[in-house]
Design a protein around this motif. Sequence first.
Motif, short mmCIF file in Angstrom:
data_model
loop_
_atom_site.label_atom_id
_atom_site.label_comp_id
_atom_site.label_asym_id
_atom_site.label_seq_id
_atom_site.Cartn_x
_atom_site.Cartn_y
_atom_site.Cartn_z
N SER A 85 0.85 -1.19 0.00
CA SER A 85 0.00 0.00 0.00
C SER A 85 0.88 1.24 0.00
CB SER A 85 -0.91 -0.01 1.23
OG SER A 85 -1.82 1.07 1.22
N ASN A 86 0.23 2.42 -0.14
CA ASN A 86 0.92 3.72 0.00
C ASN A 86 2.12 3.84 -0.94
OD1 ASN A 86 0.28 3.57 3.54
ND2 ASN A 86 -0.94 4.58 2.00
N VAL A 87 1.95 3.39 -2.17
CA VAL A 87 3.05 3.43 -3.15
C VAL A 87 2.97 4.74 -3.93
CG1 VAL A 87 4.04 2.33 -5.18
CG2 VAL A 87 3.06 0.92 -3.36
N THR A 88 4.01 5.55 -3.82
CA THR A 88 4.08 6.79 -4.62
C THR A 88 5.52 7.06 -5.04
OG1 THR A 88 4.59 8.38 -2.83
CG2 THR A 88 2.26 7.81 -3.15
N VAL A 89 5.65 7.80 -6.12
CA VAL A 89 6.93 8.38 -6.53
C VAL A 89 6.65 9.84 -6.87
CG1 VAL A 89 8.82 8.34 -8.19
CG2 VAL A 89 7.82 6.19 -7.40
N SER A 90 7.41 10.74 -6.29
CA SER A 90 7.19 12.17 -6.54
C SER A 90 7.41 12.49 -8.01
CB SER A 90 8.12 13.01 -5.67
OG SER A 90 7.82 12.83 -4.30
N PRO A 91 6.66 13.47 -8.56
CA PRO A 91 6.77 13.76 -10.00
C PRO A 91 8.15 14.22 -10.44
CG PRO A 91 5.41 15.40 -8.87
CD PRO A 91 5.63 14.29 -7.91
N THR A 92 8.98 14.68 -9.50
CA THR A 92 10.35 15.11 -9.85
C THR A 92 11.31 13.94 -9.99
OG1 THR A 92 10.74 15.37 -7.48
CG2 THR A 92 10.12 17.36 -8.73
N HIS A 93 10.89 12.73 -9.59
CA HIS A 93 11.82 11.60 -9.55
C HIS A 93 11.27 10.37 -10.26
CE1 HIS A 93 13.69 14.21 -6.59
NE2 HIS A 93 14.74 13.39 -6.55
N ARG A 94 10.42 10.59 -11.26
CA ARG A 94 9.88 9.49 -12.03
C ARG A 94 10.95 8.86 -12.92
NH1 ARG A 94 6.85 11.22 -15.89
NH2 ARG A 94 5.32 9.51 -16.00
N ARG A 95 10.68 7.59 -13.29
CA ARG A 95 11.50 6.87 -14.28
C ARG A 95 12.96 6.73 -13.84
NH1 ARG A 95 6.93 6.08 -15.23
NH2 ARG A 95 5.80 6.50 -17.16
N ARG A 96 13.17 6.53 -12.55
CA ARG A 96 14.53 6.29 -12.06
C ARG A 96 14.65 4.95 -11.35
NH1 ARG A 96 16.55 12.22 -9.78
NH2 ARG A 96 15.13 13.47 -11.05
N GLY A 97 13.63 4.10 -11.49
CA GLY A 97 13.71 2.77 -10.91
C GLY A 97 13.45 2.71 -9.42
N LEU A 98 12.87 3.77 -8.83
CA LEU A 98 12.67 3.79 -7.38
C LEU A 98 11.62 2.76 -6.94
CD1 LEU A 98 12.86 7.62 -6.62
CD2 LEU A 98 14.69 5.90 -6.62
N LEU A 99 10.51 2.68 -7.68
CA LEU A 99 9.49 1.69 -7.33
C LEU A 99 10.06 0.28 -7.45
CD1 LEU A 99 6.73 0.64 -6.59
CD2 LEU A 99 5.99 1.04 -8.94
N THR A 100 10.83 0.03 -8.48
CA THR A 100 11.41 -1.30 -8.67
C THR A 100 12.32 -1.66 -7.49
OG1 THR A 100 11.31 -1.15 -11.08
CG2 THR A 100 12.93 -2.69 -10.14
N ARG A 101 13.10 -0.72 -7.02
CA ARG A 101 13.99 -0.99 -5.89
C ARG A 101 13.20 -1.26 -4.62
NH1 ARG A 101 18.15 3.89 -5.86
NH2 ARG A 101 18.91 2.79 -3.99
#
Length: 435
Positions: A85-101
Amino acid sequence: MTRRADIDVRPVTEAELPEWNRALNTGFLREPTSTEGQLELRRAQFVPGRLLGAFDGDRCVATFRSFAQELTAVGGAFVPADAVSNVTVSPTHRRRGLLTRMMAHDLAAARERGDVVATLIAAEYPIYGRYGFGPATTMAEWTVDVPRAGLDPRWAGPEDGGRIDLVDGEDVRKLGPELHERLRRARPGTVSRGELWWQLATGVVRPDSPWTEPFHAVYRSAGGEVEGMVAYVADHRWGAGKQPLNTATVKWLIGVTPAAERALWHYLCSIDWVVRVKSGWRAPDDLLPLFLPDPRAAGITTQADWLWVRVLDVVRALEARSYEGSGSLVLEVADPWGFPGSGEAGSRGGTGGGGGPAGGRWLLEASPQGASCTATTRSADLVLGVGELAALWLGDESVVRLAALGRVREERAGAVRKADALLRTSGRPWCPDLF
């Protein structure tokens, strides 16, 4: 732009909850400033190691939370699940693999704990398939046009000797958990509710302000047993000529017998001034429309995928559920996503299938008396991805339909229809909760 390697993905400390919650609000397009109610909720949810954040310096730029859950398999067994739950990535840091990590970190830990599956409610459809999740349940929402429904306007209560009483939040916290336990023992796809769920539902914990107190009604059978409960709110609208145009919106409704469901829906449609009833999230095969003399008065306003599942342990998942028929199948499961960078060792027991834990070739032998699942070197009957396995596991999806879409490949003639007969269920799974 900060390099990926300079962004630290790690568990969040309790002292960092305000910063983490600010990032969460930002990702969900809410006012960034945290309220005291939101922080109270985060402190109540905090389990060391289960809240993750991505930090660019001191600023949190991505969030992720998981918690312990039990999911009801076909047949009523509870399996341990890693609820995401509570999964977000700020719009300034998209497409950098943060969710994958963050996902790799969490799923590897879930495997280590012995969770059978991971679960989530997907805000956006395209995101989670790449991590091995598949849509396993569907939800529908109906809006009932009360004047068209054909119900008796003189209705004054259940005809079966039962009764409906209005209760308060304290009563709900006393009666609700046991009633929900009865529901989840009987309904595949249902998830556990802890004490915090009931506190949130009744306003003991209030992350958002202002709080709107719902109405609560309980159905008791002729023998006095609590068999149903509903929470609902109502708006205040009037048309020309002082005609009431109010809508009652169901927040949640539990019925463990058809009589309880019928009585509660009839009650909602009988409230003075209410001309529309919005059902909230219901099962796609819910009985609601057919309780009405004119089922067309209940129109579907929302129908979509709901609970997504990621199989972490094929053997325990397939052995935990029940089967209405008998048969054996060899399933070759492709699970190419092996939790990169997490230290996960990959497939544990299957033959081939990629680096993920569900990958391999598995022999399922099932009957109404039970099932066994073992790794095998036999030739496959069907080839499918781990996401497709998840979609089929709770019995909602059709093997025939997935094969027609090219998402299941038949290796042995007749295997698709054989698998469909073995895996499908007579009733559809349902997850009533958003988490």
